[in-house]
Design a protein around this motif. Structure first.
Motif, PDB file in Angstrom:
ATOM      1  N   ASN A  56     -45.708  14.853-130.835  1.00 37.92           N
ATOM      2  CA  ASN A  56     -46.916  14.665-130.923  1.00 37.92           C
ATOM      3  C   ASN A  56     -47.199  16.470-130.281  1.00 37.92           C
ATOM      4  OD1 ASN A  56     -45.450  14.799-127.899  1.00 37.92           O
ATOM      5  ND2 ASN A  56     -47.277  14.338-126.585  1.00 37.92           N
ATOM      6  N   LEU A  57     -46.180  17.353-130.352  1.00 34.75           N
ATOM      7  CA  LEU A  57     -46.308  18.493-130.158  1.00 34.75           C
ATOM      8  C   LEU A  57     -45.719  19.740-131.633  1.00 34.75           C
ATOM      9  CD1 LEU A  57     -45.995  21.027-128.391  1.00 34.75           C
ATOM     10  CD2 LEU A  57     -43.302  20.379-127.678  1.00 34.75           C
ATOM     11  N   GLU A  58     -46.163  20.530-131.582  1.00 33.35           N
ATOM     12  CA  GLU A  58     -46.843  21.434-133.131  1.00 33.35           C
ATOM     13  C   GLU A  58     -46.408  22.594-132.764  1.00 33.35           C
ATOM     14  OE1 GLU A  58     -49.559  22.203-136.978  1.00 33.35           O
ATOM     15  OE2 GLU A  58     -50.027  20.225-135.681  1.00 33.35           O
ATOM     16  N   LEU A  59     -45.580  23.335-132.995  1.00 33.36           N
ATOM     17  CA  LEU A  59     -45.743  25.032-133.235  1.00 33.36           C
ATOM     18  C   LEU A  59     -46.089  25.423-133.976  1.00 33.36           C
ATOM     19  CD1 LEU A  59     -42.233  25.839-132.577  1.00 33.36           C
ATOM     20  CD2 LEU A  59     -44.560  25.423-131.123  1.00 33.36           C
ATOM     21  N   ILE A  60     -47.727  26.499-134.372  1.00 37.82           N
ATOM     22  CA  ILE A  60     -47.934  26.999-134.891  1.00 37.82           C
ATOM     23  C   ILE A  60     -47.307  28.441-134.696  1.00 37.82           C
ATOM     24  CG2 ILE A  60     -50.644  27.455-135.476  1.00 37.82           C
ATOM     25  CD1 ILE A  60     -50.131  24.490-135.511  1.00 37.82           C
ATOM     26  N   HIS A  61     -47.492  29.104-136.155  1.00 39.77           N
ATOM     27  CA  HIS A  61     -47.068  30.068-136.357  1.00 39.77           C
ATOM     28  C   HIS A  61     -48.296  31.611-136.593  1.00 39.77           C
ATOM     29  CE1 HIS A  61     -43.589  27.484-137.263  1.00 39.77           C
ATOM     30  NE2 HIS A  61     -44.100  27.746-138.262  1.00 39.77           N
ATOM     31  N   GLY A  62     -48.048  32.788-134.997  1.00 39.50           N
ATOM     32  CA  GLY A  62     -49.200  33.676-134.842  1.00 39.50           C
ATOM     33  C   GLY A  62     -49.289  34.463-135.896  1.00 39.50           C
ATOM     34  N   PRO A  63     -49.725  35.581-136.152  1.00 38.42           N
ATOM     35  CA  PRO A  63     -49.598  36.336-136.382  1.00 38.42           C
ATOM     36  C   PRO A  63     -49.311  37.990-136.437  1.00 38.42           C
ATOM     37  CG  PRO A  63     -51.573  36.741-134.959  1.00 38.42           C
ATOM     38  CD  PRO A  63     -50.997  35.902-134.822  1.00 38.42           C
ATOM     39  N   GLY A  64     -47.545  37.453-134.580  1.00 39.55           N
ATOM     40  CA  GLY A  64     -46.712  38.233-134.892  1.00 39.55           C
ATOM     41  C   GLY A  64     -46.535  39.095-135.655  1.00 39.55           C
ATOM     42  N   CYS A  65     -46.495  39.161-137.046  1.00 40.86           N
ATOM     43  CA  CYS A  65     -45.608  39.520-137.983  1.00 40.86           C
ATOM     44  C   CYS A  65     -46.471  41.194-138.597  1.00 40.86           C
ATOM     45  CB  CYS A  65     -45.220  39.147-139.435  1.00 40.86           C
ATOM     46  SG  CYS A  65     -44.438  39.723-140.604  1.00 40.86           S
ATOM     47  N   PRO A  66     -45.585  42.321-138.570  1.00 44.00           N
ATOM     48  CA  PRO A  66     -46.560  43.738-137.959  1.00 44.00           C
ATOM     49  C   PRO A  66     -46.792  44.249-140.697  1.00 44.00           C
ATOM     50  CG  PRO A  66     -44.352  43.887-137.848  1.00 44.00           C
ATOM     51  CD  PRO A  66     -44.477  42.741-137.716  1.00 44.00           C
ATOM     52  N   VAL A  67     -46.040  43.500-140.923  1.00 46.16           N
ATOM     53  CA  VAL A  67     -45.303  44.092-142.378  1.00 46.16           C
ATOM     54  C   VAL A  67     -46.715  43.254-142.805  1.00 46.16           C
ATOM     55  CG1 VAL A  67     -44.880  43.898-144.144  1.00 46.16           C
ATOM     56  CG2 VAL A  67     -43.534  44.820-142.516  1.00 46.16           C
ATOM     57  N   CYS A  68     -47.145  41.491-142.589  1.00 45.09           N
ATOM     58  CA  CYS A  68     -47.430  40.499-142.986  1.00 45.09           C
ATOM     59  C   CYS A  68     -49.317  40.234-142.273  1.00 45.09           C
ATOM     60  CB  CYS A  68     -47.325  39.223-142.545  1.00 45.09           C
ATOM     61  SG  CYS A  68     -45.550  38.564-142.447  1.00 45.09           S
ATOM     62  N   VAL A  69     -49.344  41.536-141.762  1.00 48.03           N
ATOM     63  CA  VAL A  69     -51.290  41.635-141.662  1.00 48.03           C
ATOM     64  C   VAL A  69     -51.067  42.471-142.023  1.00 48.03           C
ATOM     65  CG1 VAL A  69     -50.465  40.146-138.704  1.00 48.03           C
ATOM     66  CG2 VAL A  69     -50.336  42.506-139.122  1.00 48.03           C
ATOM     67  N   MET A  70     -50.536  43.545-142.532  1.00 46.00           N
ATOM     68  CA  MET A  70     -51.164  44.984-143.534  1.00 46.00           C
ATOM     69  C   MET A  70     -51.510  44.056-144.621  1.00 46.00           C
ATOM     70  SD  MET A  70     -49.304  48.076-144.283  1.00 46.00           S
ATOM     71  CE  MET A  70     -48.266  47.278-144.992  1.00 46.00           C
ATOM     72  N   PRO A  71     -52.637  44.944-144.332  1.00 45.99           N
ATOM     73  CA  PRO A  71     -53.721  44.879-145.983  1.00 45.99           C
ATOM     74  C   PRO A  71     -53.140  44.947-146.726  1.00 45.99           C
ATOM     75  CG  PRO A  71     -55.185  45.963-144.647  1.00 45.99           C
ATOM     76  CD  PRO A  71     -54.464  45.527-143.547  1.00 45.99           C
ATOM     77  N   LYS A  72     -53.657  44.608-148.004  1.00 45.69           N
ATOM     78  CA  LYS A  72     -53.021  45.024-149.620  1.00 45.69           C
ATOM     79  C   LYS A  72     -53.556  46.907-149.878  1.00 45.69           C
ATOM     80  CE  LYS A  72     -51.808  41.641-152.650  1.00 45.69           C
ATOM     81  NZ  LYS A  72     -52.525  40.554-153.588  1.00 45.69           N
ATOM     82  N   GLY A  73     -54.921  47.101-148.715  1.00 40.90           N
ATOM     83  CA  GLY A  73     -55.179  48.484-149.620  1.00 40.90           C
ATOM     84  C   GLY A  73     -54.607  49.462-148.495  1.00 40.90           C
ATOM     85  N   ARG A  74     -53.883  48.953-147.648  1.00 46.44           N
ATOM     86  CA  ARG A  74     -53.577  50.080-146.839  1.00 46.44           C
ATOM     87  C   ARG A  74     -52.147  50.632-147.511  1.00 46.44           C
ATOM     88  NH1 ARG A  74     -56.329  53.366-143.182  1.00 46.44           N
ATOM     89  NH2 ARG A  74     -54.023  53.996-141.825  1.00 46.44           N
ATOM     90  N   LEU A  75     -51.491  49.664-148.281  1.00 45.52           N
ATOM     91  CA  LEU A  75     -50.275  49.488-149.138  1.00 45.52           C
ATOM     92  C   LEU A  75     -49.920  50.290-149.895  1.00 45.52           C
ATOM     93  CD1 LEU A  75     -47.241  48.708-148.915  1.00 45.52           C
ATOM     94  CD2 LEU A  75     -47.944  47.053-150.749  1.00 45.52           C
ATOM     95  N   ASP A  76     -51.720  49.909-150.500  1.00 44.10           N
ATOM     96  CA  ASP A  76     -51.891  50.968-151.661  1.00 44.10           C
ATOM     97  C   ASP A  76     -52.434  52.193-151.653  1.00 44.10           C
ATOM     98  OD1 ASP A  76     -51.505  48.327-153.422  1.00 44.10           O
ATOM     99  OD2 ASP A  76     -54.219  48.416-153.511  1.00 44.10           O
ATOM    100  N   ASP A  77     -52.562  52.752-150.603  1.00 43.05           N
ATOM    101  CA  ASP A  77     -52.926  53.867-149.541  1.00 43.05           C
ATOM    102  C   ASP A  77     -51.429  54.756-149.629  1.00 43.05           C
ATOM    103  OD1 ASP A  77     -55.139  53.338-149.793  1.00 43.05           O
ATOM    104  OD2 ASP A  77     -55.269  53.332-147.386  1.00 43.05           O
ATOM    105  N   ALA A  78     -50.205  53.972-149.055  1.00 45.06           N
ATOM    106  CA  ALA A  78     -48.938  54.639-148.540  1.00 45.06           C
ATOM    107  C   ALA A  78     -48.493  54.483-150.093  1.00 45.06           C
ATOM    108  CB  ALA A  78     -48.106  53.465-148.158  1.00 45.06           C
ATOM    109  N   ILE A  79     -48.645  54.444-151.104  1.00 45.45           N
ATOM    110  CA  ILE A  79     -47.650  54.299-152.403  1.00 45.45           C
ATOM    111  C   ILE A  79     -49.128  55.530-153.301  1.00 45.45           C
ATOM    112  CG2 ILE A  79     -47.977  53.469-155.163  1.00 45.45           C
ATOM    113  CD1 ILE A  79     -48.079  50.471-153.747  1.00 45.45           C
ATOM    114  N   ALA A  80     -50.249  55.654-152.935  1.00 42.66           N
ATOM    115  CA  ALA A  80     -50.617  56.439-153.638  1.00 42.66           C
ATOM    116  C   ALA A  80     -50.322  58.533-152.956  1.00 42.66           C
ATOM    117  CB  ALA A  80     -52.577  56.686-153.496  1.00 42.66           C
ATOM    118  N   ILE A  81     -50.038  58.350-151.883  1.00 43.16           N
ATOM    119  CA  ILE A  81     -49.230  59.339-151.086  1.00 43.16           C
ATOM    120  C   ILE A  81     -48.336  59.669-151.613  1.00 43.16           C
ATOM    121  CG2 ILE A  81     -48.507  60.428-148.781  1.00 43.16           C
ATOM    122  CD1 ILE A  81     -50.466  58.821-146.919  1.00 43.16           C
TER     123      ILE A  81
END
Length: 379
Positions: A56-81
């Motif tokens: 009856n005990l379930e572990l839920i995985h949260g948003p504590g991965c900094p690379v994971c929460v970065m949106p694609k657009g910001r990665l595209d910005d880094a590639i553009a730089i």
């Protein structure tokens, strides 16, 4: 190694497991606890913690991965730089294969961009010293855990008057993300396993709103098996006693006030953005850090023209739902098939703290078994 082994003793783990089972039986209802930090997710699967918990005990995985929460657009910005003439882009290794909208940093490097993997921001500052005729940009990301090292590097660059160095800041804050999760009516949680590394910097006081406003218990946890099991036990003990408090299991490293030197450096260099876009969570007010105007000469967003576009995730990728705790990785149709660490579709499969990467590395067989059971039930 004796000190580490003390946090992995099977007898103590078994005793904690028994007490967790007793408490969950007393509560006699389904329980959902979120481990916020991706480091905890990897420890949970590495040591098989999820497999020994009561049903009856379930572990839920949260948003504590900094690379994971970065949106694609910001990665595209880094590639553009990186594609600007005379630029060397420096970044951490786990960002190299994160998919952008068309390519990733590793592919951009193969196509001619000068992109280098470093272990700390100070490494990128040394590259600037060694290459005075080049513009060096550090692709900075992470929660409050890594933001102080970025801030201190900028202060060092200012002290040395290094003019060919800048940061592309993608640092984010954990507290606004937790508040966004708690405001989501679709996600019902009974408590939080709080992030250990972030809390070493910010302390325990910032989490008080979780207990006081949302009436949820939270326990700051270390990363060894006994740390996590004890933290789960402490949360359940609060629930049994009808308490909602911020407790600190990781008190051997986490102080209530945090690391004052690190916080001072962050506050000196960074200001809070009005909004920042998170993968899966969307725009969250006051959740990102930008470089203050006093240090604008070190801000890559002022030095370079970047696309700054919002880019939708791949339709088959469920990273957003996984980061919000709505889905488990094995519930994604492409998990372990089209999406693997070698051929990632989403960031959760790439990062060293990503939930999908943890499932794939440590829990793939059990995940496939669960997937098969789910498919059989649905027929």
């Amino acid at each position: 190694m004796k000190y580490v082994n003390e946090f992995r003793e099977p007898e103590k783990a078994a005793a904690l497991r028994n007490q967790i089972t007793q408490l969950s039986n007393q509560l006699n209802k389904p329980l959902k606890l979120m481990e916020v930090c991706g480091g905890h997710t990897h420890s949970i699967f590495k040591y098989g913690i999820e497999d020994i918990l009561p049903p009856n005990l379930e572990l839920i995985h949260g948003p504590g991965c900094p690379v994971c929460v970065m949106p694609k657009g910001r990665l595209d910005d880094a590639i553009a730089i990186s594609q600007n003439h005379n630029v060397i882009l420096a970044t951490f290794g786990d960002t190299m294969r994160v998919p952008g909208s068309h390519t990733n940093l590793l592919q951009a490097k193969a196509q001619g961009a000068d992109i280098r993997m470093v272990y700390s921001p100070l490494d990128s500052l040394q590259i600037a010293r060694d290459n005075p005729d080049k513009e060096i940009v550090f692709f900075a990301l992470g929660f409050e855990t890594t933001a102080p090292s970025t801030a201190l590097t900028i202060l060092q660059a200012a002290a040395e008057n290094i003019t060919n160095f800048s940061m592309f800041s993608n640092h984010v804050l954990v507290i606004p993300a937790l508040q966004a999760l708690l405001d989501n009516a679709d996600l019902q949680l009974d408590g939080f396993i709080g992030p250990g590394h972030v809390s070493m910097v910010i302390g325990t006081e910032p989490y008080q709103f979780i207990a006081q406003k949302y009436h949820k218990p939270i326990v700051i946890a270390g990363f060894e098996p006994l740390d996590i099991l004890q933290s789960i036990w402490m949360i359940l003990q609060q629930l049994v006693e009808n308490r909602c408090e911020v407790e600190n299991q990781y008190n051997r490293l986490v102080e209530p006030a945090g690391n004052l030197v690190a916080l001072q450096a962050m506050n000196q260099v960074f200001a809070v953005r009005k909004n920042f876009d998170w993968r899966g969570l969307g725009e969250i007010p006051e959740s990102g850090l930008k470089i203050r105007t006093e240090y604008t000469q070190f801000d890559a967003e002022n030095k370079f023209i970047i696309p700054n576009l919002k880019v939708a995730d791949h339709k088959a990728c469920k990273c957003g739902e996984i980061l919000k705790g709505v889905l488990k990785p094995w519930e994604c149709k492409v998990f372990g098939t089209a999406c693997t660490p070698e051929t990632p579709i989403g960031s959760c499969m790439v990062s060293s703290e990503g939930a999908c990467a943890a499932y794939y590395k440590y829990g793939r067989l059990s995940a496939i078994s669960k997937k098969a059971q789910q498919l059989a039930t649905s027929k």
